[in-house]
Design a protein around this motif. Structure first.
Motif, PDB file in Angstrom:
ATOM      1  N   ALA A  58       0.950  -1.238  -0.007  1.00  0.00           N
ATOM      2  CA  ALA A  58      -0.021  -0.216   0.020  1.00  0.00           C
ATOM      3  C   ALA A  58       0.779   1.070  -0.053  1.00  0.00           C
ATOM      4  O   ALA A  58       1.814   1.425   1.056  1.00  0.00           O
ATOM      5  N   VAL A  59       0.709   2.092  -1.019  1.00  0.00           N
ATOM      6  CA  VAL A  59       1.457   3.406  -1.212  1.00  0.00           C
ATOM      7  C   VAL A  59       0.550   4.529  -1.006  1.00  0.00           C
ATOM      8  O   VAL A  59      -0.555   4.752  -1.349  1.00  0.00           O
ATOM      9  N   GLU A  60       0.812   5.391   0.195  1.00  0.00           N
ATOM     10  CA  GLU A  60      -0.139   6.339   0.478  1.00  0.00           C
ATOM     11  C   GLU A  60       0.807   7.546   1.303  1.00  0.00           C
ATOM     12  O   GLU A  60       1.418   7.252   2.326  1.00  0.00           O
ATOM     13  N   PRO A  61       0.657   8.776   0.498  1.00  0.00           N
ATOM     14  CA  PRO A  61       1.695   9.912   1.093  1.00  0.00           C
ATOM     15  C   PRO A  61       0.793  10.803   2.258  1.00  0.00           C
ATOM     16  O   PRO A  61       1.810  11.061   3.021  1.00  0.00           O
ATOM     17  N   ALA A  87       4.752   9.374  -1.862  1.00  0.00           N
ATOM     18  CA  ALA A  87       4.091   9.446  -3.190  1.00  0.00           C
ATOM     19  C   ALA A  87       4.861   8.843  -4.131  1.00  0.00           C
ATOM     20  O   ALA A  87       5.842   8.573  -4.101  1.00  0.00           O
ATOM     21  N   ALA A  88       4.265   8.435  -5.320  1.00  0.00           N
ATOM     22  CA  ALA A  88       4.741   7.710  -6.637  1.00  0.00           C
ATOM     23  C   ALA A  88       4.910   8.716  -7.510  1.00  0.00           C
ATOM     24  O   ALA A  88       3.786   9.581  -7.680  1.00  0.00           O
ATOM     25  N   GLY A  89       6.083   8.666  -8.104  1.00  0.00           N
ATOM     26  CA  GLY A  89       6.316   9.654  -9.261  1.00  0.00           C
ATOM     27  C   GLY A  89       7.391   9.384  -9.994  1.00  0.00           C
ATOM     28  O   GLY A  89       7.676   8.019 -10.098  1.00  0.00           O
ATOM     29  N   ARG A  90       7.836  10.061 -11.084  1.00  0.00           N
ATOM     30  CA  ARG A  90       8.877   9.898 -12.087  1.00  0.00           C
ATOM     31  C   ARG A  90      10.193   9.560 -11.604  1.00  0.00           C
ATOM     32  O   ARG A  90      11.031   8.601 -11.863  1.00  0.00           O
ATOM     33  N   ILE A 125       8.952   8.636  -4.541  1.00  0.00           N
ATOM     34  CA  ILE A 125      10.093   7.808  -4.965  1.00  0.00           C
ATOM     35  C   ILE A 125       9.280   7.209  -6.439  1.00  0.00           C
ATOM     36  O   ILE A 125       8.201   7.333  -6.542  1.00  0.00           O
ATOM     37  N   ASN A 126      10.622   6.571  -7.147  1.00  0.00           N
ATOM     38  CA  ASN A 126      10.109   5.848  -8.360  1.00  0.00           C
ATOM     39  C   ASN A 126       9.715   4.482  -7.566  1.00  0.00           C
ATOM     40  O   ASN A 126      10.665   3.852  -7.207  1.00  0.00           O
ATOM     41  N   GLU A 151       4.544   6.229 -14.822  1.00  0.00           N
ATOM     42  CA  GLU A 151       6.091   6.482 -15.590  1.00  0.00           C
ATOM     43  C   GLU A 151       7.101   5.752 -14.769  1.00  0.00           C
ATOM     44  O   GLU A 151       8.245   5.538 -15.225  1.00  0.00           O
ATOM     45  N   GLY A 152       6.818   6.052 -13.552  1.00  0.00           N
ATOM     46  CA  GLY A 152       7.866   5.405 -12.437  1.00  0.00           C
ATOM     47  C   GLY A 152       7.952   3.829 -12.345  1.00  0.00           C
ATOM     48  O   GLY A 152       8.526   3.431 -11.368  1.00  0.00           O
ATOM     49  N   LEU A 153       6.996   3.358 -13.045  1.00  0.00           N
ATOM     50  CA  LEU A 153       6.711   1.844 -12.838  1.00  0.00           C
ATOM     51  C   LEU A 153       6.915   1.038 -14.366  1.00  0.00           C
ATOM     52  O   LEU A 153       6.412   0.070 -14.570  1.00  0.00           O
TER      53      LEU A 153
END
Length: 234
Positions: A58-61, A87-90, A125-126, A151-153
């Motif tokens: 689970a990814v949650e900022p 958070a998930a990002g590039r 993070i990517n 895009e980070g995946l």
């Protein structure tokens, strides 16, 4: 917290059309990536469906939401759930978190020094760097940041070919992910995915690689987002 746990145990559905997709695809032993887990309904549902032999990341900022997920995980005894408060990002860095009008949107930190010092920041993070070796199913709902997160995946998509359930909000995406709705759909197409629209009754309407058909479904919906299902083709 108790309400969240009772909803899962009593089979009460949040977003029933998306819940139906989870129940259709998730099987014991699967690995799930829940990006934008909110307070954890789909995290807990996934953990229940894949069982202890599976895994849910689970990814949650939002710190308040992440605490809720962690508390629910412990109360349920779900040792096969991992919570990442990011958070998930590039690419790695920090983003500004805004919870004024939702459970949390992220955006680039202000260029202004005062804006930086007054911001609530979260790490980004990517996700390719932390994704499990095998990922079978991805749910992503990150308030317009879907393009940047996916895009980070890219490596994970290529390696694992998971099924993807995604919120699709083109109007938010252009400002937050810095890409258009069609750009996001074409990104998925490029990686070998066909796109279906998840209907309100839980069925799906397959549009394959027809980007304009998905955009037309969004325009016809009259709301700020629709939900789509991306499945690998070939």
């Amino acid at each position: 917290m108790t309400l969240l746990l009772d909803m899962v145990s009593r089979r009460v559905s949040y977003e029933p059309h998306v819940t139906a997709v989870f129940k259709r695809f998730l099987k014991p032993g699967m690995s799930v990536l829940d990006i934008g887990a909110n307070i954890g309904f789909f995290t807990m549902l996934s953990a229940h469906l894949v069982g202890p032999e599976g895994h849910v990341l689970a990814v949650e900022p939002n710190p308040a939401n992440a605490r809720m997920i962690e508390a629910s995980r412990r109360l349920n005894g779900f040792r096969h759930v991992t919570v990442l408060q990011v958070a998930a990002g590039r690419q790695p860095g920090i983003l500004a978190l805004n919870v004024t009008h939702s459970n949390g949107t992220t955006a680039a930190v202000s260029e202004d020094l005062g804006g930086i010092l007054g911001a609530t920041t979260v790490p980004v993070i990517n996700l390719d760097a932390v994704a499990p070796a095998a990922v079978d199913f991805i749910k992503i709902d990150v308030e317009g940041a879907e393009g940047a997160a996916m895009e980070g995946l890219e490596q994970t998509l290529t390696r694992c070919r998971p099924v993807i359930a995604s919120e699709f909000s083109p109007d938010m995406m252009s400002g937050i992910s810095l890409c258009t709705g069609p750009d996001y759909l074409r990104f998925l197409n490029k990686h070998g995915y066909g796109i279906s629209v998840i209907n309100h009754d839980g069925t799906v309407t397959d549009h394959g690689r027809n980007v304009e058909a998905v955009m037309e479904a969004y325009r016809r919906s009259g709301v700020d987002h629709i939900d789509i299902l991306a499945q690998p083709q070939g």
